[in-house]
Design a protein around this motif. Structure first.
Motif, PDB file in Angstrom:
ATOM      1  N   LEU A  61       0.807  -1.221   0.000  1.00 30.60           N
ATOM      2  CA  LEU A  61       0.000   0.000   0.000  1.00 30.60           C
ATOM      3  C   LEU A  61       0.840   1.271   0.000  1.00 30.60           C
ATOM      4  O   LEU A  61       0.405   2.305  -0.497  1.00 30.60           O
ATOM      5  N   ALA A  62       2.058   1.213   0.541  1.00 35.40           N
ATOM      6  CA  ALA A  62       2.908   2.411   0.585  1.00 35.40           C
ATOM      7  C   ALA A  62       3.222   2.930  -0.813  1.00 35.40           C
ATOM      8  O   ALA A  62       3.569   4.085  -0.974  1.00 35.40           O
ATOM      9  N   VAL A  71      -5.737   5.701   0.801  1.00 32.93           N
ATOM     10  CA  VAL A  71      -4.656   5.214  -0.049  1.00 32.93           C
ATOM     11  C   VAL A  71      -5.270   4.187  -0.995  1.00 32.93           C
ATOM     12  O   VAL A  71      -6.157   3.418  -0.610  1.00 32.93           O
ATOM     13  N   VAL A  72      -4.808   4.212  -2.245  1.00 35.86           N
ATOM     14  CA  VAL A  72      -5.317   3.319  -3.278  1.00 35.86           C
ATOM     15  C   VAL A  72      -4.262   2.261  -3.557  1.00 35.86           C
ATOM     16  O   VAL A  72      -3.108   2.586  -3.886  1.00 35.86           O
ATOM     17  N   CYS A  73      -4.644   1.006  -3.421  1.00 37.14           N
ATOM     18  CA  CYS A  73      -3.709  -0.084  -3.693  1.00 37.14           C
ATOM     19  C   CYS A  73      -3.268  -0.010  -5.157  1.00 37.14           C
ATOM     20  O   CYS A  73      -4.109   0.071  -6.056  1.00 37.14           O
ATOM     21  N   PHE A  80      -8.374   2.291   0.960  1.00 37.52           N
ATOM     22  CA  PHE A  80      -8.361   2.076   2.401  1.00 37.52           C
ATOM     23  C   PHE A  80      -8.299   3.420   3.100  1.00 37.52           C
ATOM     24  O   PHE A  80      -7.573   4.322   2.670  1.00 37.52           O
ATOM     25  N   ASP A  81      -9.052   3.549   4.197  1.00 41.80           N
ATOM     26  CA  ASP A  81      -9.028   4.752   5.012  1.00 41.80           C
ATOM     27  C   ASP A  81      -7.737   4.772   5.819  1.00 41.80           C
ATOM     28  O   ASP A  81      -7.415   3.804   6.502  1.00 41.80           O
ATOM     29  N   LEU A  82      -6.994   5.883   5.744  1.00 43.04           N
ATOM     30  CA  LEU A  82      -5.710   5.967   6.437  1.00 43.04           C
ATOM     31  C   LEU A  82      -5.848   6.058   7.947  1.00 43.04           C
ATOM     32  O   LEU A  82      -4.931   5.693   8.675  1.00 43.04           O
ATOM     33  N   ALA A  87     -11.443  -1.000   4.749  1.00 40.79           N
ATOM     34  CA  ALA A  87     -11.516  -1.237   3.302  1.00 40.79           C
ATOM     35  C   ALA A  87     -12.750  -0.510   2.785  1.00 40.79           C
ATOM     36  O   ALA A  87     -13.861  -0.763   3.241  1.00 40.79           O
ATOM     37  N   LEU A  88     -12.547   0.412   1.851  1.00 43.21           N
ATOM     38  CA  LEU A  88     -13.638   1.262   1.379  1.00 43.21           C
ATOM     39  C   LEU A  88     -14.221   0.838   0.038  1.00 43.21           C
ATOM     40  O   LEU A  88     -15.361   1.193  -0.268  1.00 43.21           O
TER      41      LEU A  88
END
Length: 116
Positions: A61-62, A71-73, A80-82, A87-88
């Motif tokens: 994810l980084a 953050v978008v995989c 995903f909400d930081l 998981a959104l």
């Protein structure tokens, strides 16, 4: 997965992971804390720590793009909400760990579960 931000602090150990200078504005750092890959993200004056493993396919994810507080995989586009690790969007359906962050002087501290 756990949102360690919601855990009582007496069950967490705060580990110094970097200096504030190392994480410049809108930056990110990849950490290894006791064998767990954790990504730090700085958005304006806020710092977030999440597991660096997508729950869909274990992607990093980084390396993903940051959109607001998400953050978008980079592999399949799950968001995903930081703050919470939630998981959104599909294809991810399982949340990832999120960790509390504190600043002490110039040090960034991340709260991780105390291991027995």
């Amino acid at each position: 997965m756990l949102n360690y931000n919601m855990q009582p602090e007496d069950g967490l150990e705060f580990v110094s992971v970097a200096s504030v200078e190392e994480l410049d504005s809108e930056g990110r750092l990849l950490l290894d804390i006791d064998g767990s890959p954790i990504a730090l993200f700085r958005i304006a004056d806020e710092i977030f720590a999440i597991a660096d493993i997508c729950s869909h396919d274990s992607g990093p994810l980084a390396e993903g793009e940051v959109e607001g507080h998400e953050v978008v995989c980079p592999r399949h586009g799950a968001h995903f909400d930081l703050q919470s690790g939630k998981a959104l969007t599909l294809p991810a359906v399982v949340d990832i760990p999120a960790y509390p962050v504190k600043i002490s002087g110039e040090d960034i501290l991340v709260g991780v579960p105390i291991r027995s």
